[in-house]
Design an enzyme around this catalytic site. Structure first.
Site, PDB file in Angstrom:
ATOM      1  N   LYS A  12       0.865  -1.176   0.000  1.00 28.77           N
ATOM      2  CA  LYS A  12       0.000   0.000   0.000  1.00 28.77           C
ATOM      3  C   LYS A  12       0.906   1.231   0.000  1.00 28.77           C
ATOM      4  CE  LYS A  12      -3.879   1.989   2.648  1.00 28.77           C
ATOM      5  NZ  LYS A  12      -4.808   1.788   3.789  1.00 28.77           N
ATOM      6  N   SER A  15      -9.685   2.066   2.847  1.00 32.23           N
ATOM      7  CA  SER A  15      -8.819   2.836   1.992  1.00 32.23           C
ATOM      8  C   SER A  15      -7.816   1.984   1.226  1.00 32.23           C
ATOM      9  CB  SER A  15      -8.042   3.849   2.842  1.00 32.23           C
ATOM     10  OG  SER A  15      -7.246   3.167   3.793  1.00 32.23           O
ATOM     11  N   SER A  40     -10.026  -0.455   7.006  1.00 30.67           N
ATOM     12  CA  SER A  40      -9.480  -0.418   5.651  1.00 30.67           C
ATOM     13  C   SER A  40      -8.771  -1.674   5.168  1.00 30.67           C
ATOM     14  CB  SER A  40      -8.543   0.772   5.495  1.00 30.67           C
ATOM     15  OG  SER A  40      -9.296   1.944   5.417  1.00 30.67           O
TER      16      SER A  40
HETATM   17  N1  GLN Z   1     -13.380   4.459   6.488  1.00 31.73           N
HETATM   18  C1  GLN Z   1     -12.626   4.820   7.646  1.00 31.73           C
HETATM   19  C2  GLN Z   1     -12.163   6.253   7.547  1.00 31.73           C
HETATM   20  O1  GLN Z   1     -12.338   6.842   6.525  1.00 31.73           O
HETATM   21  C3  GLN Z   1     -11.468   3.877   7.867  1.00 31.73           C
HETATM   22  C4  GLN Z   1     -10.299   4.160   7.017  1.00 31.73           C
HETATM   23  C5  GLN Z   1      -9.111   3.304   7.375  1.00 31.73           C
HETATM   24  O2  GLN Z   1      -9.246   2.284   8.036  1.00 31.73           O
HETATM   25  N2  GLN Z   1      -7.938   3.756   6.968  1.00 31.73           N
HETATM   26  O3  GLN Z   1     -11.629   6.771   8.481  1.00 31.73           O
END
Ligand code: GLN
Length: 483
Positions: free
Chosen positions: A76, A151, A175
Site C-alpha cells: 500500500k 482505503s 481499511s
Molecule cells: N473508512 C474509515 C475512515 O475513513 C477507515 C479508514 C481506514 O481504516 N484507513 O476513516
C-alpha cells in the site's frame, strides 16, 4: 500461474516448478495488460522486482528456504519505500521519495518478497471507497462500476483480480477488512502494536495498524508472519512473541465459543447479508463451534466517537505537511502564511481538508471536553464491552459491512453516508483488537464478508477459524469474470 496462492507459490518454488523471476515476469505482464481497467497501482517497480526475484532465486539455489522467499507482493502506498515514490494517495506527496524503508517493507524484503509496486489508496487512508485518491478511483474487479472499498482499495482490487497473490494494507477503521469483504478476499487487522508502524505514514496513530490482504487465511498467516514482531523504532510496538501462524491453522474448532452480538443484526443491515452470515454460522457449527448470543451495548456510539478521534489525530499528524518540512509547495508564495495556506490548500483533497477541520475543531480549547474527551470515554466503554464479551466467548462473529460495494460516486455528495458503512469495523480499532474478514457469499454478484474478532494477540485463532471455514467452503476460490 497467476491463480496460485502464496502457499502454492512457496511449494512451486521449492519444487523448482518455476522460478521467482518467471513468476514475476508473468505477473508484471498481467498487471500491464489488466490494471488499466482497475487503476490499482500508483507506481510499478519492475526493475526492483526483477532484481529481488533473481536474488531470491539465488538464495534458494544456495539452499535457503522460506514461505516468502521469492513471493511477489505489493505495498500500500503509505509504507515508505526507500528511493521509491511514497504518495499516500495524495498530491501532497506526489514527488516524495522516501529516504528509508518502513519496518514492514524491510522485514518482508529480508524474508525474500518481491515488490511489484505500490498500490492505490484513499488519500491519507481516509475513506471507504478508494475514491479520494489523487490518482483516481480504483474499480472493483467484480463489477467495474462499483467501488472496491477503501482505503486499501488498490491492494484489494489487485489481489482480487489475480494480478498478484497478496499485498500489504492498513486498517484504521476497517481499511483492510472492508475492502476484503467488497472484493472476496481474506484480510486481517492485527492487534494494535503487533505490526510496526515505523515508516507507515500516520493517519490516526492510536488506531492505525498494518496487516495482510490475500485470498486465503493460509496466505494471510504467511504474510503476517513476515510483518509481525517487536520494533524498537515504534514506541507502541509490543514485545510479545510471534507464534507460528501456519502451524496453528489446523486446530480443531470443537467447542469453540462464538459470540454473535445482537446489535449487529439491527436495521441498516442488508437482510441478504444477514442470511449469508447465518449460513456461515451454521457452517462453523458443523465444525463443532457453539453459538452464544452476546451484547455490545455501546456499539451505537462507536461511529461518532471514531469520527472525532480519527480526525483529531489526523489534524495533528498532517500538520507536518506544510510545504516546508514535508510535501507539496505552492508556486511563488507571497509570505509564510500564503505559503502554508496555498501549499496545504493545493496539496490536500476535499476529504482530507474536511477531516483536518473537524479534528482541529474537536481539539480546540473550547470544545475539547465536549467532543474529544467524550469520544475517549466512549472508546473505553467500547473496549469494556468487548472485555466483558470475551469472558464468555472465544471469538465474536458478524457481518463485516452492512451493505455490499456501492456504485462509484454513489456516496460522494454525502460523506456521512459513507462513514455509517464503517459501523462493524471501527470498534475493533477503538479497542485495539484483532479482526479478520473472510468471504461468505454474494449478493447481486458482489462479494460479502463475515468478520471475526478475537482477544488481544489471538490473530492465530482468527486464522485458524478462517482456515477451517475455508477448507469447508469455496466462496474464497471464486474468481471475478474477466480476471
Ligand atoms: N473508512 C474509515 C475512515 O475513513 C477507515 C479508514 C481506514 O481504516 N484507513 O476513516
Amino acid at each position: 500461474m497467476h491463480q496460485l496462492t502464496l502457499a502454492e507459490i512457496a511449494r512451486g518454488l521449492a519444487d523448482k516448478k518455476f522460478s521467482s523471476e518467471e513468476l514475476t515476469k508473468v505477473l508484471l505482464a498481467r498487471i500491464a495488460q489488466l490494471d488499466p481497467q482497475l487503476n490499482s497501482f500508483i507506481s510499478l517497480t519492475e526493475e526492483l522486482a526483477l532484481e529481488q526475484a533473481k536474488a531470491a532465486d539465488a538464495r534458494r539455489a544456495n539452499g535457503e528456504s522460506g514461505a516468502l522467499l521469492g513471493a511477489p507482493i505489493a505495498h500500500k502506498d503509505l509504507f515508505c519505500t526507500q528511493g521509491i515514490r511514497t504518495s499516500c494517495g495524495s498530491k501532497m506527496l506526489d514527488n516524495f521519495k522516501a529516504p528509508y524503508d518502513a519496518t514492514v517493507v524491510s522485514k518482508l524484503a529480508a524474508a525474500g518478497t518481491v515488490t511489484l509496486g505500490k498500490t492505490n489508496m484513499d488519500e491519507f487512508a481516509m475513506g471507504s471507497a478508494n475514491e479520494s485518491s489523487w490518482y483516481g478511483a480504483v474499480k472493483n474487479p467484480w463489477n467495474l462500476e462499483h467501488v472496491p472499498g477503501g482505503s486499501s482499495g488498490g491492494s484489494a482490487a489487485a489481489v482480487a483480480a489475480r494480478l498478484l497473490p497478496a499485498a500489504t494494507a492498513t486498517d484504521t477503521g476497517g481499511s483492510i477488512r472492508q475492502p476484503a469483504a467488497f472484493t472476496n478476499l481474506t484480510g486481517l487487522k492485527p492487534t494494535y502494536g503487533r505490526v510496526s508502524r515505523w515508516g507507515m505514514i500516520a493517519y490516526a496513530s492510536s488506531l492505525d495498524q498494518g496487516g495482510p490482504l490475500a485470498r486465503t487465511a493460509e496466505d494471510c498467516a504467511i504474510l503476517l508472519q513476515g510483518m509481525a514482531g517487536f520494533d524498537p523504532n515504534d514506541s507502541t510496538s509490543i514485545d510479545e512473541p510471534v507464534p507460528d501462524y501456519a502451524a496453528g491453522l489446523n486446530g480443531s474448532l470443537q467447542g469453540l465459543r462464538i459470540g454473535v452480538p445482537k446489535e449487529y443484526f439491527g436495521a441498516g443491515l442488508d437482510p441478504r447479508i444477514a442470511d449469508l452470515i447465518q449460513n456461515s454460522i451454521k457452517e462453523l457449527q458443523k465444525l463443532g463451534a457453539v453459538i452464544k448470543e452476546i451484547s455490545l451495548p455501546n456499539m451505537q456510539h462507536a461511529i461518532p466517537a471514531y469520527y472525532v478521534i480519527a480526525p483529531a489525530e489526523a489534524s495533528s499528524n498532517l500538520s507536518r505537511f506544510d510545504g516546508v518540512r514535508f510535501g507539496h509547495r505552492c508556486e511563488d508564495p507571497k509570505n509564510l502564511e500564503d505559503l502554508y495556506k496555498r501549499s496545504r490548500g493545493e496539496g490536500f483533497g476535499a476529504e482530507v481538508q474536511r477531516r483536518i477541520m473537524v479534528g482541529a475543531y474537536a481539539l480546540s480549547a473550547g470544545y475539547y471536553d465536549a467532543y474529544y474527551l467524550k469520544a475517549q470515554k466512549i472508546r473505553r466503554l467500547v473496549k469494556n464491552d468487548f472485555m466483558a464479551a470475551f469472558n464468555e466467548v472465544d471469538i465474536i462473529l458478524g457481518p463485516t459491512t452492512p451493505n455490499p460495494a456501492w456504485k462509484l460516486g454513489a456516496k460522494n455528495s454525502d460523506p456521512v453516508a459513507a462513514y455509517l458503512e464503517d459501523v462493524y469495523t471501527i470498534t475493533a480499532n477503538l479497542a485495539g483488537l484483532p479482526g479478520l474478514s473472510m468471504p461468505a457469499g454474494f449478493v447481486d454478484g458482489l462479494p460479502v464478508g463475515v468478520q471475526l474478532l478475537a482477544p488481544y494477540f489471538q490473530e492465530g485463532r482468527l486464522l485458524n477459524v478462517a482456515h477451517q471455514y475455508q477448507l469447508n467452503t469455496d466462496w474464497h476460490t471464486r474468481t471475478p469474470t474477466g480476471f
